[in-house]
Write a protein that holds these residues in place. Sequence first.
Motif, PDB file in Angstrom:
ATOM      1  N   LEU A   9       0.890  -1.316   0.099  1.00  0.00           N
ATOM      2  CA  LEU A   9      -0.179   0.050  -0.100  1.00  0.00           C
ATOM      3  C   LEU A   9       0.822   1.409  -0.106  1.00  0.00           C
ATOM      4  N   SER A  10       2.039   1.238   0.923  1.00  0.00           N
ATOM      5  CA  SER A  10       2.920   2.362   0.726  1.00  0.00           C
ATOM      6  C   SER A  10       3.521   2.566  -0.734  1.00  0.00           C
ATOM      7  N   ASP A  11       3.567   1.418  -1.318  1.00  0.00           N
ATOM      8  CA  ASP A  11       4.433   1.630  -2.749  1.00  0.00           C
ATOM      9  C   ASP A  11       3.422   2.073  -3.470  1.00  0.00           C
ATOM     10  N   LEU A  12       2.148   2.371  -3.414  1.00  0.00           N
ATOM     11  CA  LEU A  12       1.181   3.223  -4.175  1.00  0.00           C
ATOM     12  C   LEU A  12       1.386   4.575  -4.094  1.00  0.00           C
ATOM     13  N   GLY A  13       2.045   5.070  -2.988  1.00  0.00           N
ATOM     14  CA  GLY A  13       2.555   6.565  -2.763  1.00  0.00           C
ATOM     15  C   GLY A  13       2.442   7.184  -1.146  1.00  0.00           C
ATOM     16  N   PRO A  14       1.397   6.694  -0.423  1.00  0.00           N
ATOM     17  CA  PRO A  14       1.544   7.401   0.902  1.00  0.00           C
ATOM     18  C   PRO A  14       2.825   6.853   1.780  1.00  0.00           C
ATOM     19  N   GLU A  15       3.337   7.889   2.258  1.00  0.00           N
ATOM     20  CA  GLU A  15       4.358   7.599   3.253  1.00  0.00           C
ATOM     21  C   GLU A  15       3.833   6.704   4.267  1.00  0.00           C
ATOM     22  N   THR A  16       2.784   7.042   4.999  1.00  0.00           N
ATOM     23  CA  THR A  16       2.114   6.385   6.074  1.00  0.00           C
ATOM     24  C   THR A  16       0.877   5.732   5.791  1.00  0.00           C
ATOM     25  N   VAL A  17       0.762   4.329   6.114  1.00  0.00           N
ATOM     26  CA  VAL A  17      -0.456   3.481   5.982  1.00  0.00           C
ATOM     27  C   VAL A  17      -0.768   2.877   7.111  1.00  0.00           C
ATOM     28  N   VAL A  18      -2.132   3.076   7.389  1.00  0.00           N
ATOM     29  CA  VAL A  18      -2.768   2.590   8.682  1.00  0.00           C
ATOM     30  C   VAL A  18      -3.966   1.821   8.278  1.00  0.00           C
ATOM     31  N   ILE A  19      -3.720   0.363   8.781  1.00  0.00           N
ATOM     32  CA  ILE A  19      -5.009  -0.338   8.336  1.00  0.00           C
ATOM     33  C   ILE A  19      -5.615  -0.791   9.777  1.00  0.00           C
ATOM     34  N   THR A  20      -6.980  -0.556   9.900  1.00  0.00           N
ATOM     35  CA  THR A  20      -7.842  -0.913  11.170  1.00  0.00           C
ATOM     36  C   THR A  20      -8.684  -2.018  10.782  1.00  0.00           C
ATOM     37  N   SER A  21      -8.896  -2.614  11.917  1.00  0.00           N
ATOM     38  CA  SER A  21      -9.756  -3.869  11.884  1.00  0.00           C
ATOM     39  C   SER A  21      -8.820  -5.082  11.249  1.00  0.00           C
ATOM     40  N   ALA A  22      -7.298  -5.017  11.490  1.00  0.00           N
ATOM     41  CA  ALA A  22      -6.649  -5.990  11.213  1.00  0.00           C
ATOM     42  C   ALA A  22      -6.811  -7.106  11.770  1.00  0.00           C
ATOM     43  N   PRO A  23      -6.557  -8.485  11.176  1.00  0.00           N
ATOM     44  CA  PRO A  23      -6.583  -9.688  12.231  1.00  0.00           C
ATOM     45  C   PRO A  23      -5.679  -9.718  13.031  1.00  0.00           C
ATOM     46  N   ALA A  24      -5.910 -10.137  14.226  1.00  0.00           N
ATOM     47  CA  ALA A  24      -4.701 -10.188  15.398  1.00  0.00           C
ATOM     48  C   ALA A  24      -4.745 -11.799  15.497  1.00  0.00           C
ATOM     49  N   GLU A  25      -3.613 -11.781  16.578  1.00  0.00           N
ATOM     50  CA  GLU A  25      -3.478 -13.419  16.842  1.00  0.00           C
ATOM     51  C   GLU A  25      -4.356 -14.173  17.307  1.00  0.00           C
ATOM     52  N   SER A  26      -5.248 -13.503  18.065  1.00  0.00           N
ATOM     53  CA  SER A  26      -6.518 -14.232  18.837  1.00  0.00           C
ATOM     54  C   SER A  26      -7.638 -13.774  18.271  1.00  0.00           C
ATOM     55  N   GLU A  27      -8.727 -14.485  17.979  1.00  0.00           N
ATOM     56  CA  GLU A  27      -9.833 -14.061  17.522  1.00  0.00           C
ATOM     57  C   GLU A  27     -10.621 -13.261  18.518  1.00  0.00           C
ATOM     58  N   ARG A  28     -10.186 -13.083  19.846  1.00  0.00           N
ATOM     59  CA  ARG A  28     -10.807 -12.364  20.897  1.00  0.00           C
ATOM     60  C   ARG A  28     -10.169 -11.055  20.915  1.00  0.00           C
ATOM     61  N   SER A  29      -9.222 -10.650  20.071  1.00  0.00           N
ATOM     62  CA  SER A  29      -8.826  -9.520  19.949  1.00  0.00           C
ATOM     63  C   SER A  29      -8.781  -8.839  18.418  1.00  0.00           C
ATOM     64  N   THR A  30      -8.532  -7.460  18.239  1.00  0.00           N
ATOM     65  CA  THR A  30      -8.458  -7.101  17.177  1.00  0.00           C
ATOM     66  C   THR A  30      -7.125  -5.857  16.962  1.00  0.00           C
ATOM     67  N   ALA A  31      -6.751  -5.504  15.832  1.00  0.00           N
ATOM     68  CA  ALA A  31      -5.544  -4.610  15.996  1.00  0.00           C
ATOM     69  C   ALA A  31      -5.793  -3.506  14.682  1.00  0.00           C
ATOM     70  N   VAL A  32      -5.000  -2.379  15.236  1.00  0.00           N
ATOM     71  CA  VAL A  32      -4.444  -1.355  14.101  1.00  0.00           C
ATOM     72  C   VAL A  32      -3.134  -1.611  13.901  1.00  0.00           C
ATOM     73  N   ILE A  33      -2.642  -1.716  12.782  1.00  0.00           N
ATOM     74  CA  ILE A  33      -1.395  -1.840  12.007  1.00  0.00           C
ATOM     75  C   ILE A  33      -0.828  -0.655  11.412  1.00  0.00           C
ATOM     76  N   ALA A  34       0.273  -0.105  11.476  1.00  0.00           N
ATOM     77  CA  ALA A  34       0.680   0.811  10.607  1.00  0.00           C
ATOM     78  C   ALA A  34       2.227   0.670  10.098  1.00  0.00           C
ATOM     79  N   TYR A  35       2.541   1.295   9.000  1.00  0.00           N
ATOM     80  CA  TYR A  35       3.753   1.415   8.487  1.00  0.00           C
ATOM     81  C   TYR A  35       4.168   2.875   8.275  1.00  0.00           C
ATOM     82  N   ASP A  36       5.369   3.370   8.764  1.00  0.00           N
ATOM     83  CA  ASP A  36       5.990   4.686   8.719  1.00  0.00           C
ATOM     84  C   ASP A  36       7.094   4.339   7.494  1.00  0.00           C
ATOM     85  N   ARG A  37       6.972   4.747   6.374  1.00  0.00           N
ATOM     86  CA  ARG A  37       8.135   4.462   5.363  1.00  0.00           C
ATOM     87  C   ARG A  37       9.297   5.457   5.620  1.00  0.00           C
ATOM     88  N   ARG A  38       8.942   6.524   6.503  1.00  0.00           N
ATOM     89  CA  ARG A  38      10.278   7.574   6.541  1.00  0.00           C
ATOM     90  C   ARG A  38      11.167   7.035   7.624  1.00  0.00           C
TER      91      ARG A  38
END
Length: 285
Positions: free
Chosen positions: A169-198
Motif C-alpha cells: 500500500l505504501s508503494d502506491l504512494g502514501p508515506e504512512t499506511v494505517v489499516i484498522t480492524s486488522a486480524p490479530a493473533e487471537s480471535e478475541r482481539s483486533t488490531a490497528v497496524i501501521a507502517y511509517d516509510r520515513r
Amino acid sequence: MIKKVAAIHDLSGFGRASLCTIIPILSTLGVQVCPLPTAVLSTHTGGFQHYSFLDLTDNMVEMIGHWKELGLRFECVYSGFLGSPRQIAVVADFIDHFGKDNLVVVDPVMGDDGRLYSSMTEEMTRGMRGLVKKANIITPNFTEAAFLLGKDVGLRPGPAELKDWLLALSDLGPETVVITSAPAESERSTAVIAYDRRNETFWKVGCPYVPASYPGTGDAFASVLIGGLLGGDSLPVALDRAVQFIYQCIKASYGFDYPRREGVLLERELGLLKMPVLISGYEMV
C-alpha cells in the motif's frame, strides 16, 4: 492559532457517521473543521435502505473556486466518502492546490465486513487506487485494504503477510499506511497496524474484541488520529489515542440496547478526548 482541516466527506442526516462525527471530534480536539460536503444523505449507507442521496459534485466545484478566490490555507486535507467517480478528480485537484507541504489524509471509504458499500463501483475502486497516491497518510479498514490491493477479502493473513500488505500500500504512494480492524493473533482481539516509510517502522495497537459493529467508527478513528498529529503527537501515540477512544466508545455503547446502525453513543464519550490518556498500548513489530 487554530489549525484548519478541510474535511471532504458526505453529510448523513442520521446515523453518527461522516461529517456528523468528524466535526465534533476535531472541534473537541481544538481543530477547526471546514466541511466540503460530497453528498447529502438521509442516513449513512450501512444498515439503512431506501436512503435519499444528493450528489454535490457541482456544488463542490463552486465551493472550491470560492475558497481559491479567498486564498484559504489548511494545515490538513482529509477526504473520505466520495459520491461519484467524477469527485475523485475534483479531490485530486483540491489536494494539488491546498495540500502542498501540508498533511493530506485519504480515508478510502469503500466498504467493510468483506464487501463494498452499495454506492461503490469497480470504477470507484480503481479511482481510489489513484487518489491514495496523493496522500501522506491513508487509513483503510481491512476490507478496503484488500480491495485496494486486489486481494481476497476472505483471507486472514498472518503478521508477516500483513507487513507485506502495508509495504504494498505504501508503494502506491502514501508515506504512512494505517489499516484498522486488522486480524490479530487471537480471535478475541483486533488490531490497528501501521507502517511509517520515513522511519521504516511498523506499529501495532491491539485491543480486546467486542462482538458488535458500529458504523462511523472509521471516521471517528481517523479524526482522532488527525487531531493527535496536528496537536503534536508522534504517529504511535496518535494511533494509541485513537484506538483507546474508539474502544471506549464501543464498550460504552455495547451496554445499551439500541439499533447498532445508529453508531456509537458519541455524545456520551466526547469528554474523554479532553482527559489525559495513558499511552501504553502501542508496540513496534
